[in-house]
Design a protein around this motif. Structure first.
Motif, PDB file in Angstrom:
ATOM      1  N   VAL A 277       0.833  -1.203   0.000  1.00  0.00           N
ATOM      2  CA  VAL A 277       0.000   0.000   0.000  1.00  0.00           C
ATOM      3  C   VAL A 277       0.869   1.256   0.000  1.00  0.00           C
ATOM      4  O   VAL A 277       0.529   2.259  -0.644  1.00  0.00           O
ATOM      5  CB  VAL A 277      -0.961  -0.027   1.207  1.00  0.00           C
ATOM      6  CG1 VAL A 277      -1.684   1.305   1.373  1.00  0.00           C
ATOM      7  CG2 VAL A 277      -1.964  -1.156   1.036  1.00  0.00           C
ATOM      8  N   VAL A 280       1.756   1.772  -3.627  1.00  0.00           N
ATOM      9  CA  VAL A 280       0.659   2.065  -4.552  1.00  0.00           C
ATOM     10  C   VAL A 280       0.094   3.467  -4.331  1.00  0.00           C
ATOM     11  O   VAL A 280      -0.142   4.211  -5.292  1.00  0.00           O
ATOM     12  CB  VAL A 280      -0.443   0.991  -4.409  1.00  0.00           C
ATOM     13  CG1 VAL A 280      -1.691   1.384  -5.189  1.00  0.00           C
ATOM     14  CG2 VAL A 280       0.079  -0.364  -4.874  1.00  0.00           C
ATOM     15  N   PRO A 359      -5.184  -1.083  -8.840  1.00  0.00           N
ATOM     16  CA  PRO A 359      -4.314  -1.203  -7.667  1.00  0.00           C
ATOM     17  C   PRO A 359      -4.671  -0.211  -6.566  1.00  0.00           C
ATOM     18  O   PRO A 359      -4.608  -0.541  -5.378  1.00  0.00           O
ATOM     19  CB  PRO A 359      -2.920  -0.915  -8.242  1.00  0.00           C
ATOM     20  CG  PRO A 359      -3.024  -1.228  -9.693  1.00  0.00           C
ATOM     21  CD  PRO A 359      -4.414  -0.852 -10.075  1.00  0.00           C
ATOM     22  N   MET A 360      -5.077   1.005  -6.945  1.00  0.00           N
ATOM     23  CA  MET A 360      -5.445   2.013  -5.961  1.00  0.00           C
ATOM     24  C   MET A 360      -6.745   1.635  -5.244  1.00  0.00           C
ATOM     25  O   MET A 360      -6.861   1.819  -4.019  1.00  0.00           O
ATOM     26  CB  MET A 360      -5.598   3.369  -6.650  1.00  0.00           C
ATOM     27  CG  MET A 360      -5.846   4.519  -5.681  1.00  0.00           C
ATOM     28  SD  MET A 360      -4.453   4.748  -4.564  1.00  0.00           S
ATOM     29  CE  MET A 360      -4.653   6.458  -4.134  1.00  0.00           C
ATOM     30  N   PHE A 362      -7.871  -1.389  -4.644  1.00  0.00           N
ATOM     31  CA  PHE A 362      -7.532  -2.438  -3.680  1.00  0.00           C
ATOM     32  C   PHE A 362      -6.768  -1.851  -2.481  1.00  0.00           C
ATOM     33  O   PHE A 362      -6.989  -2.268  -1.336  1.00  0.00           O
ATOM     34  CB  PHE A 362      -6.707  -3.528  -4.348  1.00  0.00           C
ATOM     35  CG  PHE A 362      -7.512  -4.506  -5.148  1.00  0.00           C
ATOM     36  CD1 PHE A 362      -8.332  -5.433  -4.524  1.00  0.00           C
ATOM     37  CD2 PHE A 362      -7.462  -4.511  -6.537  1.00  0.00           C
ATOM     38  CE1 PHE A 362      -9.086  -6.353  -5.264  1.00  0.00           C
ATOM     39  CE2 PHE A 362      -8.206  -5.416  -7.281  1.00  0.00           C
ATOM     40  CZ  PHE A 362      -9.019  -6.339  -6.643  1.00  0.00           C
ATOM     41  N   ALA A 363      -5.881  -0.898  -2.731  1.00  0.00           N
ATOM     42  CA  ALA A 363      -5.127  -0.289  -1.637  1.00  0.00           C
ATOM     43  C   ALA A 363      -6.051   0.479  -0.700  1.00  0.00           C
ATOM     44  O   ALA A 363      -5.906   0.403   0.533  1.00  0.00           O
ATOM     45  CB  ALA A 363      -4.047   0.632  -2.197  1.00  0.00           C
ATOM     46  N   MET A 409      -6.513  -7.879   0.460  1.00  0.00           N
ATOM     47  CA  MET A 409      -6.659  -6.659  -0.347  1.00  0.00           C
ATOM     48  C   MET A 409      -5.284  -6.076  -0.676  1.00  0.00           C
ATOM     49  O   MET A 409      -5.038  -5.616  -1.797  1.00  0.00           O
ATOM     50  CB  MET A 409      -7.510  -5.626   0.384  1.00  0.00           C
ATOM     51  CG  MET A 409      -8.976  -5.969   0.469  1.00  0.00           C
ATOM     52  SD  MET A 409      -9.833  -5.950  -1.116  1.00  0.00           S
ATOM     53  CE  MET A 409     -10.509  -4.312  -1.132  1.00  0.00           C
ATOM     54  N   SER A 413      -3.777  -5.746  -4.371  1.00  0.00           N
ATOM     55  CA  SER A 413      -3.280  -4.452  -4.838  1.00  0.00           C
ATOM     56  C   SER A 413      -1.891  -4.610  -5.453  1.00  0.00           C
ATOM     57  O   SER A 413      -1.618  -4.103  -6.549  1.00  0.00           O
ATOM     58  CB  SER A 413      -3.240  -3.458  -3.670  1.00  0.00           C
ATOM     59  OG  SER A 413      -2.682  -2.229  -4.078  1.00  0.00           O
ATOM     60  N   HIS A 416      -1.985  -6.598  -8.794  1.00  0.00           N
ATOM     61  CA  HIS A 416      -2.449  -5.758  -9.907  1.00  0.00           C
ATOM     62  C   HIS A 416      -1.410  -4.692 -10.271  1.00  0.00           C
ATOM     63  O   HIS A 416      -1.259  -4.341 -11.444  1.00  0.00           O
ATOM     64  CB  HIS A 416      -3.777  -5.095  -9.543  1.00  0.00           C
ATOM     65  CG  HIS A 416      -4.957  -6.007  -9.611  1.00  0.00           C
ATOM     66  ND1 HIS A 416      -5.221  -6.962  -8.647  1.00  0.00           N
ATOM     67  CD2 HIS A 416      -5.948  -6.135 -10.543  1.00  0.00           C
ATOM     68  CE1 HIS A 416      -6.328  -7.627  -8.984  1.00  0.00           C
ATOM     69  NE2 HIS A 416      -6.779  -7.152 -10.121  1.00  0.00           N
ATOM     70  N   TYR A 417      -0.712  -4.184  -9.273  1.00  0.00           N
ATOM     71  CA  TYR A 417       0.282  -3.135  -9.512  1.00  0.00           C
ATOM     72  C   TYR A 417       1.466  -3.667 -10.303  1.00  0.00           C
ATOM     73  O   TYR A 417       1.938  -3.042 -11.264  1.00  0.00           O
ATOM     74  CB  TYR A 417       0.720  -2.577  -8.163  1.00  0.00           C
ATOM     75  CG  TYR A 417       1.729  -1.451  -8.211  1.00  0.00           C
ATOM     76  CD1 TYR A 417       1.469  -0.270  -8.898  1.00  0.00           C
ATOM     77  CD2 TYR A 417       2.950  -1.565  -7.537  1.00  0.00           C
ATOM     78  CE1 TYR A 417       2.392   0.773  -8.913  1.00  0.00           C
ATOM     79  CE2 TYR A 417       3.868  -0.528  -7.541  1.00  0.00           C
ATOM     80  CZ  TYR A 417       3.588   0.630  -8.233  1.00  0.00           C
ATOM     81  OH  TYR A 417       4.501   1.660  -8.242  1.00  0.00           O
ATOM     82  N   LYS A 433     -11.506  -3.294 -11.766  1.00  0.00           N
ATOM     83  CA  LYS A 433     -12.203  -2.378 -10.860  1.00  0.00           C
ATOM     84  C   LYS A 433     -13.467  -3.028 -10.297  1.00  0.00           C
ATOM     85  O   LYS A 433     -13.781  -2.886  -9.108  1.00  0.00           O
ATOM     86  CB  LYS A 433     -12.561  -1.084 -11.591  1.00  0.00           C
ATOM     87  CG  LYS A 433     -11.377  -0.191 -11.909  1.00  0.00           C
ATOM     88  CD  LYS A 433     -11.822   1.053 -12.656  1.00  0.00           C
ATOM     89  CE  LYS A 433     -10.653   1.966 -12.962  1.00  0.00           C
ATOM     90  NZ  LYS A 433     -11.074   3.174 -13.715  1.00  0.00           N
ATOM     91  N   ALA A 436     -12.493  -5.390  -7.503  1.00  0.00           N
ATOM     92  CA  ALA A 436     -12.162  -4.683  -6.272  1.00  0.00           C
ATOM     93  C   ALA A 436     -13.421  -4.276  -5.520  1.00  0.00           C
ATOM     94  O   ALA A 436     -13.511  -4.418  -4.288  1.00  0.00           O
ATOM     95  CB  ALA A 436     -11.304  -3.458  -6.594  1.00  0.00           C
TER      96      ALA A 436
END
Length: 549
Positions: A277, A280, A359-360, A362-363, A409, A413, A416-417, A433, A436
């Motif tokens: 996190v 991200v 990614p955001m 999920f973060a 999560m 993230s 995906h990142y 999306k 998520a």
């Protein structure tokens, strides 16, 4: 006989040689099974832990279906006990603990510090083989004759009363501990010795800091668990009195040894997710992380304090009131470094140029679920409240908010990142999306009702329950079905992306870390030449300054 000679302009252009990268440098199953490339080993771990995730998830699916009715008529009580034990053992020891360090850590740490590989490539491969042996052996032990102790293996039940395959399952978990120790040792030496020129300690990415702190927990805590489990095995086989009161042993001693490992293990699970996190959020807020030094040091604060709070799991086990008061206070103290991270992530988001890509999302889901789980942990740290809700579904909901909600999560993230870096391919932004959002909503629908159940006194691990709890259990099971759909979606669009996704390029997120300065997928030795680091890992403000007129 004539020969046709084409003019140079008519000759077909020579086929461009594909650039060597870690997937195409060698082909065949043997090249993967004998690889020493940290990236390929990360992929092997990814396949293994994903399989374990779905095995553990399948077991708890039957548990939730059984709890749809108060009579619990789907499976017998004995089968029910085996199912939640399978779920706990597989998910804790073979998914939650290893997943981020072994998959994302293995793949990214050398890239993030400018190294060609981990310090001990052979040990890295050996750790995966140990993990596979441990997982296979434990699954065999559980499925061949059953295991009904729960994932905590509390004595004297595990050492005396059960007739199932306790000792073989414990052997598998001890073997997995050696895999964790090898992994932690490898990361520590790599981060100390193989950093690129100019990459000082205070220029390390936060993900590297969290993996570094997690590795020390591996080295210090896992041997304690291994010794405790070996003593249980010896007690069962040789009838020596260590934990069994009938043989002069002390069952409370096992709880002390078990939780001395298992509470730091919570931070083995959550610290790497925090590191993800911390990578991200700055990237998708286009801002330097707020309070870098405090975030880095908070990782070690969490790791150190995690060793001092184990007995808050034992408030109702018979420890003295004075001990309970001390451990209660320390449990509140461990929330401080966690809160530092949450506040710093929030400050990083403040006035950032935020883009809500997968990614955001999920973060942000991690931050929400971890914060909710952490706040409910404060209730459990209070002596009076813990007496009321101990061993109820309140504890189940708290644990899953932190471990499954937060950690998974965070893992999603990171996956995906770094997926474009791992595969060189992009995935569907729309479907990712949607996944998520479904996971976030499904998680709340699954575990919020369990807080209500626990507060009203429904004990965990019960095959049946009183009818007034049925509505909340049905809501929880319905939420679990939504959650299951959310977890299955990435499996499909990642597989599609791997074969048909558009090419990603070296840096699709315009991130600033070293791992994005090499092609996607990376070459076998990561970098054509060793990079030289001249600035910190989150210098997004320089990008903003360059874009200003």
């Amino acid at each position: 006989m004539s020969t046709l000679i084409a003019e140079p302009s008519q000759l077909p252009a020579p086929a461009e040689e594909p650039r060597p990268n870690y997937p195409n440098v060698a082909y065949g199953l043997i090249s993967w099974l004998l690889t020493r490339d940290h990236k390929r080993i990360a992929i092997l771990y990814l396949l293994t832990v994903t399989a374990m995730f779905f095995i553990g998830g399948g077991a708890v699916t039957i548990v939730r279906l059984n709890l749809m009715t108060p009579e619990g008529g789907l499976v017998e009580a004995d089968t029910y006990n085996r199912l939640f034990t399978i779920h706990g053992v597989i998910m804790v020891f073979f998914f939650l603990v290893p997943v981020v360090p072994t998959v994302l850590g293995n793949f990214c740490i050398p890239l993030m510090i400018g190294a060609k590989d981990l310090a001990f490539p052979r040990i890295n491969l050996a750790s995966w083989y140990l993990f596979v042996v441990a997982a296979g052996w434990t699954l065999y032990a559980i499925l061949a004759d059953g295991l009904d102790t729960g994932w905590t293996f509390y004595t004297p039940y595990s050492s005396q009363s059960t007739h199932y395959n306790v000792a073989p399952a414990l052997v598998g978990i001890v073997i997995s501990g050696f895999s964790s120790i090898f992994t932690g040792l490898n990361f520590i030496v790599t981060i100390h010795r193989l950093r690129a020129p100019g990459l000082t300690w205070w220029r390390l990415p936060i993900f590297v800091w969290t993996i570094y702190a997690t590795s020390f927990i591996f080295l210090l805590a896992v041997p304690v668990l291994a010794m405790a489990l070996i003593l249980v095995i010896l007690e069962r086989l040789l009838r020596i009195g260590v934990f069994d009161p009938a043989l002069g042993g002390d069952p409370l001693l096992f709880q002390h040894l078990f939780w001395f490992y298992s509470h730091p293990a919570v931070y083995i699970m959550i610290l790497p997710g925090m590191g993800v996190v911390s990578e991200v959020i700055p990237c998708f807020a286009r801002k330097q992380i707020f309070g870098y030094t405090f975030v880095a040091l908070a990782s070690f604060g969490i790791a150190c304090l995690g060793f001092l709070v184990w007995a808050h799991h034992m408030f109702v086990a018979g420890i003295s009131v004075y001990s309970a008061m001390i451990f209660s206070s320390l449990s509140y103290l461990v929330a401080v470094p966690s809160a530092i991270k949450v506040f710093n992530w929030t400050a990083t988001l403040y006035k950032g140029s935020i883009s809500f890509q997968a990614p955001m999302l999920f973060a942000l889901g991690f931050v929400c679920l971890f914060t909710a789980g952490g706040l409910t942990g404060l209730f459990l740290a209070a002596l009076g409240m813990d007496m009321h809700v101990h061993d109820t579904y309140f504890v189940i909901a708290h644990f899953h908010f932190i471990m499954v909600g937060g950690m998974v999560m965070g893992y999603m993230s990171g996956l995906h990142y770094w997926w474009p870096k791992i595969t060189g391919r992009l995935y569907s932004e729309w479907w990712s999306k949607l996944a998520a959002i479904i996971i976030f909503v499904g998680f709340f629908l699954t575990f919020l009702p369990q807080f209500v159940l626990g507060y009203n006194g429904m004990p965990r691990r019960y095959h049946r329950y009183v009818p007034e709890f049925q509505v909340w259990n049905v809501l929880s099971s319905a939420g679990a079905s939504i959650l299951g759909v959310g977890y299955l979606l990435p499996l499909f669009y990642f597989l599609y992306s791997f074969w048909f996704g558009p090419k990603a390029g070296p840096n699709p997120w315009q991130a600033t870390g070293l791992e994005w300065q090499t092609p996607s997928p990376p070459p076998p030795e990561n970098f054509d030449r060793t990079p030289v680091v001249v600035r910190g890992p989150y210098e997004y403000h320089l990008e903003k300054a360059q874009n200003e007129p």
